[in-house]
Enzyme design. Structure first.
Site: not given
Ligand code: KIV
Length: 271
Positions: A51-52, A90, A121, A188
């Site tokens: 989700d980044s 995600d 998460e 993380e």
């Molecule tokens: O969304 C993301 O990029 C992540 C990584 C930092 C593990 O969850």
């Protein structure tokens, strides 16, 4: 474990095999077809449509702005770019906090878009969701420590698990996540010693980001490892390319060529 030209991980079963063989699992994020294709050709074991993407691609202020629609579109693109790769997607903000049925619907949409597995998460309050998804045939990756979807509650992007109580809570949650059936667990931004302890006591592999050298695998955000954002440089990121400078330099050279009538040249002109 099945060896192949993409790397040793061909299915989520190979995560356990890699852990048992003490073979480090290599992951990056990927957000589009081209990144996914390059990751596969580079021998990356599995990619995460994180989700980044909301921050790295859409320029949004945090991951809470990722939507299911956004995650599905990027997951589909990544799958098109890497048909054979394990693709984890995600579950976006709150998608796993609305009960089992809603979580299954969101996870199902991601799987139908091309995900092999979903990541979610945290743990407390949605233990039943993890069990429900796994029981429904959807592999689940856990994510503990710094959980960016809780950025407002955590008061920012800070290392988690520094106090004895916090460390113990993360350790207990990790054990419980493994019992609930996650096939791997992202840790993380936790102290390296805590990540090492959790890794040693779990049979499922841990995948670290800012969690030291003793996790079973590592993941980095692709735009970070390619150095595409000159303003973002956390200590735990290693840049393998000065992407910002290279890309900016190429664009500036192209602009200069056009302005100086140096592009296109004779051989680049179609008859
Ligand atoms: O969304 C993301 O990029 C992540 C990584 C930092 C593990 O969850």
């Amino acid at each position: 474990m099945s060896e192949n030209r993409f790397g040793a991980v061909k299915s989520i079963l190979d995560f356990a095999a890699a852990r048992a063989a003490a073979r480090p699992i290599v992951m990056t994020t990927a957000y589009d077809a081209l990144q996914a294709r390059l990751a596969a050709r580079a021998g990356i074991d599995a990619v995460l449509v994180g989700d980044s993407v909301a921050m790295a691609v859409h320029g949004l202020p945090s991951t809470v702005h990722a939507t299911l629609e956004m995650m599905c579109a990027h997951t589909a693109a990544v799958r098109r770019g890497a048909p054979d790769l394990v693709v984890v997607a995600d579950l976006p903000f709150l998608a796993h906090r609305r009960g089992c049925a809603a979580a299954a619907e969101a996870a199902g949409a991601l799987v139908q878009a091309g995900a092999t597995a979903v990541k979610l998460e945290g743990l407390a309050g949605h233990e039943d969701v993890i069990a429900h998804l796994v029981g429904s045939g959807i592999p689940v990756m856990g994510h503990l420590g710094l959980t960016p979807q809780s950025v407002h509650l955590l008061g920012g992007y800070r290392v988690q698990g520094r106090s004895v109580d916090d460390a113990e809570a993360i350790r207990a949650a990790a054990r419980q996540a493994a019992e609930l059936g996650v096939f791997a667990l992202v840790l993380e931004c936790v102290p390296a010693a805590l990540a090492a302890t959790i890794t040693a006591e779990l049979s499922v592999p841990t995948i670290g980001i800012g969690a030291g050298a003793e996790t079973a695998g590592q993941i980095l955000v692709i735009t970070d490892l390619l150095g595409l954002d000159p303003d973002f440089r956390p200590r735990f990121v290693r840049r393998y390319l000065d992407g910002a400078q290279l890309v900016q330099g190429a664009l500036a050279a192209y602009a200069a060529d056009v302005r100086a009538a140096g592009f296109p040249a004779r051989e680049e002109i179609l008859a």
